[in-house]
Structures are given as C-alpha cells and as structure tokens.
Design an enzyme around this catalytic site. Structure first.
Site, PDB file in Angstrom:
ATOM      1  N   GLY A  82      -6.828  16.956  -9.732  1.00  0.00           N
ATOM      2  CA  GLY A  82      -7.806  15.919  -8.980  1.00  0.00           C
ATOM      3  C   GLY A  82      -7.172  14.786  -8.153  1.00  0.00           C
ATOM      4  O   GLY A  82      -6.179  14.740  -7.742  1.00  0.00           O
ATOM      5  N   ASP A  91      -6.344  11.335  -8.186  1.00  0.00           N
ATOM      6  CA  ASP A  91      -5.851   9.916  -9.003  1.00  0.00           C
ATOM      7  C   ASP A  91      -6.338  10.208 -10.161  1.00  0.00           C
ATOM      8  O   ASP A  91      -6.717   9.301 -10.853  1.00  0.00           O
ATOM      9  CB  ASP A  91      -6.576   8.772  -8.336  1.00  0.00           C
ATOM     10  CG  ASP A  91      -6.000   8.695  -7.012  1.00  0.00           C
ATOM     11  OD1 ASP A  91      -6.763   8.148  -5.895  1.00  0.00           O
ATOM     12  OD2 ASP A  91      -4.908   8.803  -6.733  1.00  0.00           O
ATOM     13  N   ILE A 139      -3.532  14.861  -0.619  1.00  0.00           N
ATOM     14  CA  ILE A 139      -3.899  15.252  -1.888  1.00  0.00           C
ATOM     15  C   ILE A 139      -2.755  16.594  -2.189  1.00  0.00           C
ATOM     16  O   ILE A 139      -2.846  17.529  -1.033  1.00  0.00           O
ATOM     17  CB  ILE A 139      -5.255  15.677  -1.899  1.00  0.00           C
ATOM     18  CG1 ILE A 139      -6.384  14.997  -1.757  1.00  0.00           C
ATOM     19  CG2 ILE A 139      -5.658  16.616  -3.428  1.00  0.00           C
ATOM     20  CD1 ILE A 139      -5.956  13.737  -2.772  1.00  0.00           C
ATOM     21  N   LEU A 140      -2.102  16.508  -2.787  1.00  0.00           N
ATOM     22  CA  LEU A 140      -0.994  17.759  -3.297  1.00  0.00           C
ATOM     23  C   LEU A 140      -1.667  18.836  -3.894  1.00  0.00           C
ATOM     24  O   LEU A 140      -2.663  18.769  -4.934  1.00  0.00           O
ATOM     25  CB  LEU A 140       0.084  17.124  -4.215  1.00  0.00           C
ATOM     26  CG  LEU A 140       1.019  15.853  -3.490  1.00  0.00           C
ATOM     27  CD1 LEU A 140       1.830  15.447  -4.507  1.00  0.00           C
ATOM     28  CD2 LEU A 140       1.588  16.419  -2.411  1.00  0.00           C
ATOM     29  N   HIS A 177      -1.163   4.060  -7.604  1.00  0.00           N
ATOM     30  CA  HIS A 177      -2.436   4.004  -6.886  1.00  0.00           C
ATOM     31  C   HIS A 177      -2.865   2.356  -7.264  1.00  0.00           C
ATOM     32  O   HIS A 177      -2.536   1.874  -8.253  1.00  0.00           O
ATOM     33  CB  HIS A 177      -3.447   4.547  -7.712  1.00  0.00           C
ATOM     34  CG  HIS A 177      -4.786   4.528  -7.150  1.00  0.00           C
ATOM     35  ND1 HIS A 177      -5.318   5.050  -5.961  1.00  0.00           N
ATOM     36  CD2 HIS A 177      -5.851   3.997  -7.504  1.00  0.00           C
ATOM     37  CE1 HIS A 177      -6.608   4.786  -5.485  1.00  0.00           C
ATOM     38  NE2 HIS A 177      -7.091   4.061  -6.754  1.00  0.00           N
TER      39      HIS A 177
HETATM   40  C1  GRF Z   1       0.444   1.497  -2.038  1.00  0.00           C
HETATM   41  O1  GRF Z   1      -0.314   0.211  -2.402  1.00  0.00           O
HETATM   42  C2  GRF Z   1       0.235   2.725  -2.601  1.00  0.00           C
HETATM   43  O2  GRF Z   1      -0.381   2.539  -3.969  1.00  0.00           O
HETATM   44  C3  GRF Z   1      -1.178   2.914  -1.796  1.00  0.00           C
HETATM   45  O3  GRF Z   1      -0.814   2.703  -0.605  1.00  0.00           O
HETATM   46  C4  GRF Z   1       0.234   1.500  -0.427  1.00  0.00           C
HETATM   47  C5  GRF Z   1       1.407   2.080   0.093  1.00  0.00           C
HETATM   48  O4  GRF Z   1       2.351   1.133   0.283  1.00  0.00           O
HETATM   49  N1  GRF Z   1      -1.669   4.426  -1.679  1.00  0.00           N
HETATM   50  P1  GRF Z   1       3.762   1.328   0.905  1.00  0.00           P
HETATM   51  O5  GRF Z   1       3.721   2.442   1.934  1.00  0.00           O
HETATM   52  O6  GRF Z   1       4.675   1.680  -0.222  1.00  0.00           O
HETATM   53  O7  GRF Z   1       4.321  -0.026   1.374  1.00  0.00           O
END
Ligand code: GRF
Length: 201
Positions: A144, A146, A93-94, A110
C-alpha cells in the site's frame, strides 16, 4: 548490515545516516553500500558522491511501463546485496517486483503520524486539517501507500503561524533522529514482523 538508501530530493535523512555511521563505524552496525534515486541532479545524489558512494538512477521515463521500472529498480538494488533498503524521501511507490525481493526489509520514513495523512503531502495535509500535533513514522513498506507495519513514531507540535516548510523542517529534525535510531537497532538487534507488529528484541 549492508544498506541501500533510496532518495528523491535533498537527502538530509541520508546525510543523517551517513553522519551517524561515520561517527561510529564499528558500533552503528550498518553501512551504506549505495544510494539510488528516481531522478538526476538532486542534492541527495551529490551527498552520496561526496561520501564516495556508488550511485544509480532509475527513471520511470527510461522504462516503458511502471512495472518495467519497478523490476529494473529491484535489479539495480539487488546488485548491491542489501540487508536493508531505506527509502528516505523516495517519492515513488515500490511495486510488486521490488517487494517480492525486498519486502519485509525495506523501511520508509513518512513526515506524519500514520495512518493519518499518508501520501505525498502529509505535512501540508496535517496543517490544512488543523491538527494540533503531527510527526513522523518509520515503517516497513508493504504493497500500500504508507500502510506497512509501524516501527517507530515521533510527535511534533503544530504551532500557530506554521507554514508547510517551517513545519516540515521541524518534523525532519525528529525524523532524522528517529530514522538513525531505528535503522541502527534493526541492523544490530534484528527484528521480526508479526502481522502489523514489529518486534525488535
Ligand atoms: C522527508 O520528510 C521524507 O519523510 C519525505 O520527504 C522528506 C525527504 O527529505 N518523504 P530528505 O530528502 O531526506 O531531506
């Protein structure tokens, strides 16, 4: 536009951006200037090194508190003077220090249709819930988890017999295309954020 990409894993979203930029370096409107991670020895960093990009690792355990880590990450990112920060599979989380400098210009991808199924297990949660469709969301990061203003979404059918990894791979096919399209448009056309609305001219 100068992009810094943050990764935590395989980095296939990063790879999709690098491939799109390499295919049209002048037309895409953005280029990756550095790749950062919260851990070592991940494929995402290898992909960056193979592309000849500067990389940096900012690990929580190297900093006394999460707040100190957050401030350190912001410093490391700021060193590359990004116009946009892309969180592509970055699993932290940033926090406030980061958002004070890069809020409003940090996008995250996401693997679910927010606001449904936020958090670390969006794919697994949609599957377990029995949803018939899920997908991916590219959004601006806010304080928050996402919850920031949504820029674009892509829908993916959930099929009988899907397990988490099969479904996640299918989502990632859509997600990679969506992220490449969104980042290019934000970089080329600019944007405004009005409340929860993102306006891209
Ligand atoms: C992606 O689906 C991202 O949304 C989720 O984890 C996955 C990361 O995939 N948080 P990658 O590392 O870009 O292959």
């Amino acid at each position: 536009a100068r992009l810094v990409v943050l990764v935590s894993g395989s980095g296939t979203n990063l790879q999709a951006l690098l491939d799109a930029i390499a295919a049209d370096p002048d037309g895409y409107g953005a280029h990756v200037v550095a790749v950062g991670a919260d851990r070592d020895a991940i494929a995402g960093l290898e992909r960056a090194e193979r592309a000849g990009l500067p990389v940096f690792v900012c690990r929580v355990r190297d900093h006394g508190t999460r707040a100190a880590w957050d401030a350190a990450l912001a410093e490391q990112v700021a060193a590359y003077r990004p116009d946009l920060v892309v969180s592509a599979g970055f699993m932290k989380i940033l926090g406030p220090a980061f958002l004070a400098r890069f809020g409003g210009r940090t996008v995250n991808t996401h693997p679910a249709l927010l606001p449904s199924f936020p958090g670390t297990h969006g794919v697994r949660d949609a599957l377990a819930y029995g949803a018939r469709v899920t997908g991916c969301t590219v959004h601006f990061v806010d304080a928050g988890v996402d919850t920031g203003p949504i820029i674009a979404q892509g829908v993916v059918e959930i099929r009988d017999g899907d397990d988490e990894s099969a479904l996640h791979e299918r989502i990632k096919d859509v997600e990679r295309r969506l992220l490449v399209e969104v980042v290019g448009r934000l970089a080329r056309d600019g944007y405004r954020i009005e409340g929860r609305k993102v306006i891209v001219p």
